[in-house]
Design a protein around this motif. Structure first.
Motif, short mmCIF file in Angstrom:
data_model
loop_
_atom_site.label_atom_id
_atom_site.label_comp_id
_atom_site.label_asym_id
_atom_site.label_seq_id
_atom_site.Cartn_x
_atom_site.Cartn_y
_atom_site.Cartn_z
N VAL A 193 31.86 35.42 -26.71
CA VAL A 193 33.00 35.64 -25.47
C VAL A 193 32.04 36.37 -24.49
CG1 VAL A 193 34.99 36.87 -24.87
CG2 VAL A 193 34.95 35.41 -26.61
N ARG A 212 34.24 28.62 -19.42
CA ARG A 212 35.07 28.57 -20.50
C ARG A 212 34.98 27.95 -21.73
NH1 ARG A 212 38.25 28.45 -15.77
NH2 ARG A 212 39.34 26.32 -16.61
N ARG A 241 38.61 30.41 -22.96
CA ARG A 241 38.25 31.76 -22.85
C ARG A 241 36.68 31.88 -22.11
NH1 ARG A 241 38.53 34.91 -28.46
NH2 ARG A 241 38.46 36.70 -26.82
N GLN A 242 36.65 33.08 -21.20
CA GLN A 242 35.53 33.37 -20.38
C GLN A 242 34.30 33.60 -21.61
OE1 GLN A 242 34.77 33.00 -17.19
NE2 GLN A 242 36.73 32.64 -16.53
N SER A 243 33.34 32.78 -21.27
CA SER A 243 32.36 32.96 -22.28
C SER A 243 30.92 32.67 -22.04
CB SER A 243 32.40 31.87 -23.49
OG SER A 243 33.71 32.05 -24.09
#
Length: 408
Positions: A343, A393, A397-399
Motif C-alpha cells: 500500500v 490501485r 487501494r492506492q499502491s
C-alpha cells in the motif's frame, strides 16, 4: 510560407541553396543566416531556406531519408502521416484493387507517396494553395500521382473515375489550435462519412481520442501505435475493411526511424460493434508479472481481450494494468517482473528504496493523482542502484509495485 518566398525557394538558386545547407542546428542557425546575407542572399530566401531545413530535420522522424527532398509547413508536418503507417493505409487500397484513389485533404502528400510507391494511382486534393504547391513538389517523382488545389467535397468523384477515397480532415485551426469536435473538422466527419454512399471504399484518418459513439456501425476502426506512441485511428469501410466491422489495434515497433521490425494486429471479436463499450476484465491478485498494454490496445478497448490471451487479470477495475503468474511474449503489452508491492505511503516507499541504495528511479503511474516529478523530489534518493516503481490501485487501494523490465 508566403507565395513569394515559396517561388524564390523553388527557383534553381533557391533549391540549390536549400539542398546545400548543412544539417540543421539551432546553435548555428543565426550564424549561418548572417553569413548567407553577407554573401548577398536575399533575407527572405535565407529565412525560407533555413525554415525548411529546420522542418526537414523534424520531419525525419516521420519520413526518414525522404524528408531531405521534401518541403513542409509546420501545421502540415504536425498532421502528416508517418510513412510506416501510410504504408499500411496504402496496402489496404492495393489489396482492394483500387484503380484511382482520391486523397482528400492530402496535406503535404505523405499518404499519396505511399500509395504511389505501391503503384496505386492517386489524385491528391488539397484546399490550401501553398500546401498543394508543396505536395506537388513532394510527389514530383511519382508519375501516377497528381495534385489538385480544390475543395475536397466539391470533387465529382464519379466524373473523375474515383473508385476509392482516403480522407484526412484537418483537426487544427490555421493558428495551430487543436479541434476536438468532429463536426468542426475540415471537412466535418459526417460530410466525409457521407461519401461512402457514392464510393463504398472509404478510409479516413481520425483523432485517436475519438469517442466510440462517433463510430458508424459499418466501420472497422483501427488504432495505430508506433514504437509505443499512439499516432492515429483510422476508419475503414467496404472493400478496404476485409476484417469487417469492429475495432482493432495495430502495433508497429521500430529499430530506428521508420525501419519496420515488427507488425501485428489484434482484433476484437467479430460480434463486437465499433461503437460498443469496451469489455470489462476480471480483477485478480498481484501475480509474478505486470503487463502494461500498448496505448493502441487501450484506445481500442481491447485490454480485456489481451488479458485473455495472456491468461492475465486486471490489478483494479478501469485501470489498464494486467497481472499474471507466467510470462507470455506479446507485441501488445510490455512485461515487468514484480519484485514487491505494498500500500502506498511516502514514508514507507522512501525507506524501502533507501534501504536498497536506490538513486535513479523510473516512476510509472496509472489511476493515481501522484505527480512523478514531485514524488521524485520528495523521495530525495541519492543511492547508486536504480529501480522502477509503478503507482496505481490494487483492488481499489492506492499502491506501489516495485518491478523490473523483462528483457526481450
Amino acid at each position: 510560407m508566403d507565395p513569394a518566398s515559396l517561388a524564390k525557394l523553388l527557383a534553381p538558386e533557391g533549391w540549390a541553396l536549400l539542398n546545400q545547407l548543412p544539417p540543421y542546428s539551432e546553435e548555428a542557425a543565426l550564424r549561418l543566416s548572417a553569413g548567407l546575407r553577407d554573401r548577398g542572399v536575399e533575407p527572405d530566401l535565407v529565412a525560407a531556406a533555413l525554415t525548411q531545413s529546420r522542418l526537414r530535420a523534424r520531419a525525419a522522424a516521420k519520413f526518414g531519408d525522404f524528408a531531405a527532398g521534401m518541403l513542409f509547413t509546420p501545421a502540415g508536418l504536425e498532421q502528416a502521416t508517418r510513412l510506416s503507417v501510410a504504408a499500411h493505409h496504402a496496402r489496404r487500397y492495393a489489396d482492394a484493387g483500387a484503380a484511382l484513389v482520391a486523397d482528400l485533404g492530402s496535406g503535404l502528400g505523405g499518404d499519396a507517396m505511399a500509395l504511389s510507391a505501391l503503384g496505386v494511382p492517386v489524385l491528391a486534393v488539397e484546399a490550401d494553395e501553398t500546401t498543394a504547391a508543396l505536395a506537388t513538389v513532394n510527389l514530383r517523382h511519382f508519375p501516377t500521382a497528381s495534385v489538385r488545389h480544390a475543395d475536397a467535397l466539391e470533387l465529382d468523384l464519379a466524373a473523375e473515375g474515383v473508385d476509392a477515397v482516403f480522407a484526412d480532415p484537418a483537426r487544427r485551426t490555421r493558428g495551430g489550435r487543436r479541434v476536438f469536435e468532429p463536426g468542426d473538422w475540415s471537412p466535418p466527419l459526417d460530410a466525409v462519412l457521407g461519401l461512402r454512399t457514392t464510393v463504398p471504399a472509404l478510409g479516413m484518418k481520425v483523432a485517436p481520442g475519438i469517442p466510440y459513439s462517433f463510430l458508424p456501425p459499418d466501420a472497422h476502426a483501427q488504432w495505430v501505435s508506433v514504437a509505443g506512441d499512439v499516432v492515429e485511428a483510422g476508419l475503414w469501410f467496404g472493400p478496404l475493411a476485409p476484417e469487417g466491422p469492429g475495432r482493432s489495434a495495430l502495433v508497429l515497433s521500430t529499430d530506428g526511424p521508420h525501419v519496420l521490425s515488427e507488425s501485428a494486429a489484434l482484433s476484437g471479436t467479430p460480434a463486437a460493434a465499433p461503437d460498443a463499450p469496451a469489455r470489462a476484465g476480471t480483477v485478480r491478485p498481484v501475480g509474478s508479472y505486470l503487463y502494461e498494454p500498448d496505448g493502441a490496445v487501450i484506445r481500442s478497448g481491447l485490454v480485456a481481450r489481451t488479458a485473455e490471451d495472456l491468461d492475465a487479470g486486471l490489478l483494479s477495475e478501469d485501470i489498464a494494468y494486467l497481472t499474471a503468474d507466467r510470462l507470455v511474449e506479446t507485441p501488445f503489452a510490455t512485461p515487468y517482473r514484480v519484485l514487491d508491492h505494498f500500500v502506498f505511503s511516502l514514508k514507507r516507499l522512501r525507506a524501502y528504496l533507501r534501504e536498497r541504495d536506490v538513486g535513479p528511479v523510473t516512476i510509472k503511474k496509472r489511476g493515481t493523482a501522484v505527480e512523478p516529478e514531485q514524488l521524485r523530489r520528495q523521495l530525495a534518493l541519492k543511492g547508486s542502484a536504480s529501480a522502477t516503481i509503478v503507482l496505481t490501485r490494487i483492488a481499489g487501494r492506492q499502491s506501489v509495485l516495485v518491478v523490473e523490465p523483462v528483457a526481450p
